[in-house]
Design a protein around this motif. Structure first.
Motif, PDB file in Angstrom:
ATOM      1  N   ASN A   1      32.166 -17.768  20.431  1.00 14.16           N
ATOM      2  CA  ASN A   1      32.339 -19.187  20.095  1.00 14.16           C
ATOM      3  C   ASN A   1      32.559 -19.474  18.607  1.00 14.16           C
ATOM      4  O   ASN A   1      32.822 -20.596  18.223  1.00 14.16           O
ATOM      5  CB  ASN A   1      31.214 -20.052  20.697  1.00 14.16           C
ATOM      6  N   ASP A   2      32.481 -18.423  17.765  1.00 16.67           N
ATOM      7  CA  ASP A   2      32.855 -18.660  16.360  1.00 16.67           C
ATOM      8  C   ASP A   2      34.315 -18.277  16.101  1.00 16.67           C
ATOM      9  O   ASP A   2      34.785 -18.311  14.968  1.00 16.67           O
ATOM     10  CB  ASP A   2      31.898 -17.930  15.395  1.00 16.67           C
ATOM     11  N   TYR A   3      35.037 -17.927  17.174  1.00 15.39           N
ATOM     12  CA  TYR A   3      36.469 -17.622  17.024  1.00 15.39           C
ATOM     13  C   TYR A   3      37.192 -18.865  16.492  1.00 15.39           C
ATOM     14  O   TYR A   3      37.020 -19.976  17.001  1.00 15.39           O
ATOM     15  CB  TYR A   3      37.071 -17.210  18.373  1.00 15.39           C
ATOM     16  N   GLN A   4      38.006 -18.648  15.446  1.00 18.35           N
ATOM     17  CA  GLN A   4      38.750 -19.771  14.878  1.00 18.35           C
ATOM     18  C   GLN A   4      40.168 -19.804  15.434  1.00 18.35           C
ATOM     19  O   GLN A   4      40.882 -18.794  15.372  1.00 18.35           O
ATOM     20  CB  GLN A   4      38.821 -19.606  13.365  1.00 18.35           C
ATOM     21  N   LEU A   5      40.560 -20.935  15.960  1.00 21.61           N
ATOM     22  CA  LEU A   5      41.908 -21.061  16.513  1.00 21.61           C
ATOM     23  C   LEU A   5      42.929 -21.033  15.386  1.00 21.61           C
ATOM     24  O   LEU A   5      42.693 -21.642  14.329  1.00 21.61           O
ATOM     25  CB  LEU A   5      42.054 -22.392  17.271  1.00 21.61           C
ATOM     26  N   ASN A   6      44.046 -20.314  15.586  1.00 20.61           N
ATOM     27  CA  ASN A   6      45.105 -20.394  14.578  1.00 20.61           C
ATOM     28  C   ASN A   6      45.837 -21.727  14.742  1.00 20.61           C
ATOM     29  O   ASN A   6      45.573 -22.477  15.697  1.00 20.61           O
ATOM     30  CB  ASN A   6      46.040 -19.167  14.649  1.00 20.61           C
ATOM     31  N   GLU A   7      46.756 -21.982  13.841  1.00 25.67           N
ATOM     32  CA  GLU A   7      47.373 -23.303  13.805  1.00 25.67           C
ATOM     33  C   GLU A   7      48.091 -23.653  15.110  1.00 25.67           C
ATOM     34  O   GLU A   7      47.954 -24.750  15.648  1.00 25.67           O
ATOM     35  CB  GLU A   7      48.370 -23.351  12.648  1.00 25.67           C
ATOM     36  N   GLU A   8      48.815 -22.670  15.615  1.00 23.32           N
ATOM     37  CA  GLU A   8      49.580 -22.882  16.850  1.00 23.32           C
ATOM     38  C   GLU A   8      48.636 -23.191  18.026  1.00 23.32           C
ATOM     39  O   GLU A   8      48.880 -24.100  18.805  1.00 23.32           O
ATOM     40  CB  GLU A   8      50.352 -21.597  17.136  1.00 23.32           C
ATOM     41  N   GLN A   9      47.565 -22.421  18.103  1.00 19.95           N
ATOM     42  CA  GLN A   9      46.593 -22.633  19.189  1.00 19.95           C
ATOM     43  C   GLN A   9      45.940 -24.006  19.061  1.00 19.95           C
ATOM     44  O   GLN A   9      45.746 -24.715  20.050  1.00 19.95           O
ATOM     45  CB  GLN A   9      45.513 -21.538  19.149  1.00 19.95           C
ATOM     46  N   TYR A  10      45.618 -24.364  17.823  1.00 11.94           N
ATOM     47  CA  TYR A  10      44.948 -25.644  17.611  1.00 11.94           C
ATOM     48  C   TYR A  10      45.880 -26.810  17.964  1.00 11.94           C
ATOM     49  O   TYR A  10      45.453 -27.793  18.584  1.00 11.94           O
ATOM     50  CB  TYR A  10      44.431 -25.756  16.168  1.00 11.94           C
ATOM     51  N   ASP A  11      47.161 -26.665  17.580  1.00 15.58           N
ATOM     52  CA  ASP A  11      48.134 -27.710  17.928  1.00 15.58           C
ATOM     53  C   ASP A  11      48.260 -27.853  19.443  1.00 15.58           C
ATOM     54  O   ASP A  11      48.296 -28.966  19.969  1.00 15.58           O
ATOM     55  CB  ASP A  11      49.518 -27.394  17.335  1.00 15.58           C
ATOM     56  N   SER A  12      48.329 -26.718  20.127  1.00 17.47           N
ATOM     57  CA  SER A  12      48.407 -26.768  21.603  1.00 17.47           C
ATOM     58  C   SER A  12      47.173 -27.448  22.156  1.00 17.47           C
ATOM     59  O   SER A  12      47.252 -28.258  23.085  1.00 17.47           O
ATOM     60  CB  SER A  12      48.457 -25.374  22.230  1.00 17.47           C
ATOM     61  N   TYR A  13      46.028 -27.099  21.586  1.00 17.35           N
ATOM     62  CA  TYR A  13      44.783 -27.704  22.057  1.00 17.35           C
ATOM     63  C   TYR A  13      44.841 -29.224  21.898  1.00 17.35           C
ATOM     64  O   TYR A  13      44.536 -29.970  22.834  1.00 17.35           O
ATOM     65  CB  TYR A  13      43.566 -27.136  21.326  1.00 17.35           C
ATOM     66  N   LEU A  14      45.250 -29.679  20.695  1.00 19.39           N
ATOM     67  CA  LEU A  14      45.276 -31.120  20.444  1.00 19.39           C
ATOM     68  C   LEU A  14      46.203 -31.848  21.408  1.00 19.39           C
ATOM     69  O   LEU A  14      45.900 -32.947  21.872  1.00 19.39           O
ATOM     70  CB  LEU A  14      45.699 -31.402  18.997  1.00 19.39           C
ATOM     71  N   GLU A  15      47.323 -31.211  21.722  1.00 16.75           N
ATOM     72  CA  GLU A  15      48.286 -31.831  22.623  1.00 16.75           C
ATOM     73  C   GLU A  15      47.664 -32.012  24.019  1.00 16.75           C
ATOM     74  O   GLU A  15      47.729 -33.093  24.611  1.00 16.75           O
ATOM     75  CB  GLU A  15      49.518 -30.931  22.700  1.00 16.75           C
ATOM     76  N   LEU A  16      47.055 -30.948  24.515  1.00 15.74           N
ATOM     77  CA  LEU A  16      46.443 -31.027  25.851  1.00 15.74           C
ATOM     78  C   LEU A  16      45.224 -31.942  25.858  1.00 15.74           C
ATOM     79  O   LEU A  16      44.988 -32.695  26.808  1.00 15.74           O
ATOM     80  CB  LEU A  16      46.052 -29.629  26.359  1.00 15.74           C
ATOM     81  N   TYR A  17      44.459 -31.886  24.781  1.00 22.30           N
ATOM     82  CA  TYR A  17      43.265 -32.727  24.641  1.00 22.30           C
ATOM     83  C   TYR A  17      43.654 -34.201  24.757  1.00 22.30           C
ATOM     84  O   TYR A  17      43.023 -34.984  25.470  1.00 22.30           O
ATOM     85  CB  TYR A  17      42.612 -32.429  23.288  1.00 22.30           C
ATOM     86  N   ASP A  18      44.739 -34.543  24.047  1.00 18.86           N
ATOM     87  CA  ASP A  18      45.204 -35.918  24.044  1.00 18.86           C
ATOM     88  C   ASP A  18      45.626 -36.366  25.451  1.00 18.86           C
ATOM     89  O   ASP A  18      45.268 -37.451  25.905  1.00 18.86           O
ATOM     90  CB  ASP A  18      46.388 -36.018  23.073  1.00 18.86           C
ATOM     91  N   LYS A  19      46.368 -35.494  26.135  1.00 15.58           N
ATOM     92  CA  LYS A  19      46.805 -35.817  27.503  1.00 15.58           C
ATOM     93  C   LYS A  19      45.598 -36.035  28.409  1.00 15.58           C
ATOM     94  O   LYS A  19      45.556 -36.971  29.200  1.00 15.58           O
ATOM     95  CB  LYS A  19      47.638 -34.666  28.077  1.00 15.58           C
ATOM     96  N   CYS A  20      44.636 -35.153  28.248  1.00 16.91           N
ATOM     97  CA  CYS A  20      43.439 -35.200  29.077  1.00 16.91           C
ATOM     98  C   CYS A  20      42.646 -36.472  28.800  1.00 16.91           C
ATOM     99  O   CYS A  20      42.156 -37.132  29.718  1.00 16.91           O
ATOM    100  CB  CYS A  20      42.609 -33.974  28.740  1.00 16.91           C
ATOM    101  N   LEU A  21      42.547 -36.802  27.534  1.00 19.48           N
ATOM    102  CA  LEU A  21      41.812 -37.995  27.120  1.00 19.48           C
ATOM    103  C   LEU A  21      42.464 -39.261  27.705  1.00 19.48           C
ATOM    104  O   LEU A  21      41.802 -40.246  27.989  1.00 19.48           O
ATOM    105  CB  LEU A  21      41.803 -38.067  25.591  1.00 19.48           C
ATOM    106  N   HIS A  22      43.782 -39.197  27.881  1.00 18.80           N
ATOM    107  CA  HIS A  22      44.490 -40.338  28.452  1.00 18.80           C
ATOM    108  C   HIS A  22      44.504 -40.301  29.974  1.00 18.80           C
ATOM    109  O   HIS A  22      45.247 -41.044  30.613  1.00 18.80           O
ATOM    110  CB  HIS A  22      45.912 -40.427  27.895  1.00 18.80           C
ATOM    111  N   GLY A  23      43.745 -39.402  30.540  1.00 16.75           N
ATOM    112  CA  GLY A  23      43.538 -39.427  31.990  1.00 16.75           C
ATOM    113  C   GLY A  23      44.378 -38.458  32.794  1.00 16.75           C
ATOM    114  O   GLY A  23      44.305 -38.459  34.022  1.00 16.75           O
ATOM    115  N   MET A  24      45.205 -37.646  32.135  1.00 12.75           N
ATOM    116  CA  MET A  24      45.991 -36.696  32.932  1.00 12.75           C
ATOM    117  C   MET A  24      45.047 -35.684  33.584  1.00 12.75           C
ATOM    118  O   MET A  24      44.214 -35.094  32.909  1.00 12.75           O
ATOM    119  CB  MET A  24      47.026 -35.975  32.080  1.00 12.75           C
TER     120      MET A  24
END
Ligand code: GLN
Length: 264
Positions: free
Chosen positions: A38-61
């Motif tokens: 759990n201390d693994y740090q996401l690289n930029e690409e992984q973090y961007d992908s995460y934010l994109e999916l997080y946002d979709k999920c937050l909007h109810g997808m």
């Protein structure tokens, strides 16, 4: 900005479980690895992908659309916004078909969506001769794709209920759109194809259509999934249309969910 799994879990407005599902999907980590690393740090690409999916999920997808699959009857079904996401209570419909079917029986699954009912039945019993329909070409493509991936031999026909169907079947099964058109529940299901959920009327029109048309194509059981409060109406319709041994079955949550009856 770099963030660790731990920080992301702390800051997420989604449930821990959903956040972990997203992270596992992006990083290819197992549930255990998400904890031990759990201390693994996401690289930029992984973090961007995460934010994109997080946002979709937050909007109810729904998570199933984000991941592109949903588990049903222990198989992974591809789902897209052209298909309803298979519900666990529908597994009971598969159980019932498998209980009633004899080797060699001809089965018809109307409005197959992802193909989950037809494919699960075939994978459990290779002796069944299964036809599945959907009104929408795009949806049928997903179902065909699932049949190929999972290795189930199914005949697919594009058809609006019985319009392109001839022949006689031993079992007809369907999980039709049965939610009432103005049900508040639909708003929470906005990402799913509305035409797969509701008849935009009283919720009973497809059930009624299937019950009254199936008689001409049936020498055996009709099994229909319906809403928790549609058991009596469905039972009445089957009895008034000459079906025998009509009964309603409760799902594992104790709600009326399936009504079945016999012709011939
Ligand atoms: N069971 C689904 C729900 O209530 C509806 C499925 C359907 O309309 N066939 O979310």
């Amino acid at each position: 900005m770099k963030e660790s799994i731990k920080q992301i879990l702390q800051n997420s407005k989604l449930s821990k479980l959903d956040t972990k599902i997203l992270l596992g999907h992006i990083l290819g980590f197992s549930k255990v690895e998400l904890v031990t690393c759990n201390d693994y740090q996401l690289n930029e690409e992984q973090y961007d992908s995460y934010l994109e999916l997080y946002d979709k999920c937050l909007h109810g997808m729904p998570i199933a659309y984000i991941l592109g699959y949903k588990e049903f009857y222990s198989h992974k079904f591809r789902v897209t916004p052209d298909t309803l996401i298979p519900r666990p209570e529908t597994e009971l419909l598969v159980d019932m078909v498998l209980q009633l079917a004899k080797p060699g029986d001809r089965i018809l699954d109307l409005g197959t969506g992802s193909g989950c009912i037809a494919i699960s039945c075939k994978l459990e019993n290779k002796m069944l001769d299964i036809t599945a329909t959907d009104m929408y070409a795009q949806t049928l493509m997903v179902a065909k794709d699932n049949a190929i991936t999972l290795g189930a031999e199914i005949r697919f026909i594009q058809s609006d209920w019985f319009n392109n169907i001839d022949g006689i079947y031993d079992i007809i099964v369907s999980n039709p759109p049965y939610i009432v058109g103005d049900d508040d529940h639909l708003r929470a299901l906005a990402f799913e194809p509305q035409h797969a959920l509701t008849d935009f009327a009283d919720g009973m029109s497809n059930i009624k259509k299937i019950i009254t048309t199936a008689q001409r194509h049936l020498q055996g059981y009709l099994l229909l999934e319906h809403g928790y409060d549609q058991g009596r109406a469905t039972l009445g319709l089957m009895q008034n249309n000459g079906y025998k041994n009509v009964r309603t079955i409760k799902d594992y949550a104790g709600q009326d969910r399936i009504t079945l009856g016999k012709i011939g």
